[in-house]
Design an enzyme around this catalytic site. Sequence first.
Site, short mmCIF file in Angstrom:
data_model
loop_
_atom_site.label_atom_id
_atom_site.label_comp_id
_atom_site.label_asym_id
_atom_site.label_seq_id
_atom_site.Cartn_x
_atom_site.Cartn_y
_atom_site.Cartn_z
N HIS A 20 45.98 -89.06 45.59
CA HIS A 20 45.69 -87.79 46.25
C HIS A 20 46.93 -87.23 46.94
CE1 HIS A 20 43.30 -85.36 49.39
NE2 HIS A 20 43.40 -84.67 48.28
N ASP A 28 60.84 -75.87 33.18
CA ASP A 28 61.55 -75.33 32.03
C ASP A 28 62.80 -76.17 31.78
OD1 ASP A 28 63.62 -74.38 33.80
OD2 ASP A 28 62.59 -72.47 34.03
N HIS A 99 62.58 -69.90 45.02
CA HIS A 99 63.06 -70.87 44.02
C HIS A 99 63.88 -71.96 44.68
CE1 HIS A 99 63.85 -72.33 40.04
NE2 HIS A 99 65.16 -72.18 40.16
N TYR A 121 61.96 -69.10 35.64
CA TYR A 121 60.97 -69.50 36.64
C TYR A 121 59.67 -70.03 36.04
CZ TYR A 121 64.30 -66.82 39.33
OH TYR A 121 65.47 -66.33 39.87
N ALA A 122 59.78 -70.67 34.90
CA ALA A 122 58.62 -71.30 34.25
C ALA A 122 58.52 -72.75 34.72
CB ALA A 122 58.73 -71.21 32.73
N ASN A 123 58.14 -72.88 35.99
CA ASN A 123 58.06 -74.18 36.64
C ASN A 123 56.85 -74.19 37.57
OD1 ASN A 123 60.91 -75.03 35.86
ND2 ASN A 123 61.36 -73.22 37.09
#
Length: 132
Positions: A20, A28, A99, A121-123
């Site tokens: 948890h 990316d 970021h 920014y594909a994270n």
Amino acid sequence: MKKHGHLNRDVARILAGMGHTDSLVIADCGLPIPPGVECIDLALQLGQPGFAAVLDSILADFQCERAVFAIECRQHNPAVLAQAEAIAQQGVALDFVSHEEFKQRCLAARAVIRTGECTPYANVILHSGVIF
């Protein structure tokens, strides 16, 4: 040999070991991996596998209570923003941070799953929930 779920043994191991609030990053191919954080590199070539496919696969097998995205995706990556909004529709709490803050939070991750995604920014940082 497994018939269902993740066939990648490192992904399966990390998911099975999550507790948890532990965090897992899907990244990316350009996100810097912090020293000391395990990197599970799935990248085959630019764009493969893509961020969306990996995220969908992980979420199908992972109880997520919170997802953190870079706020810059709102302006620079509408597809990632749409995925964030879809996750929220499933009851997952969303956070957006700069970021730079995102990269700092990656230091606490159990692992980073590196995709071949090559859009900005594909994270996402996924925080583990509980199934009970």
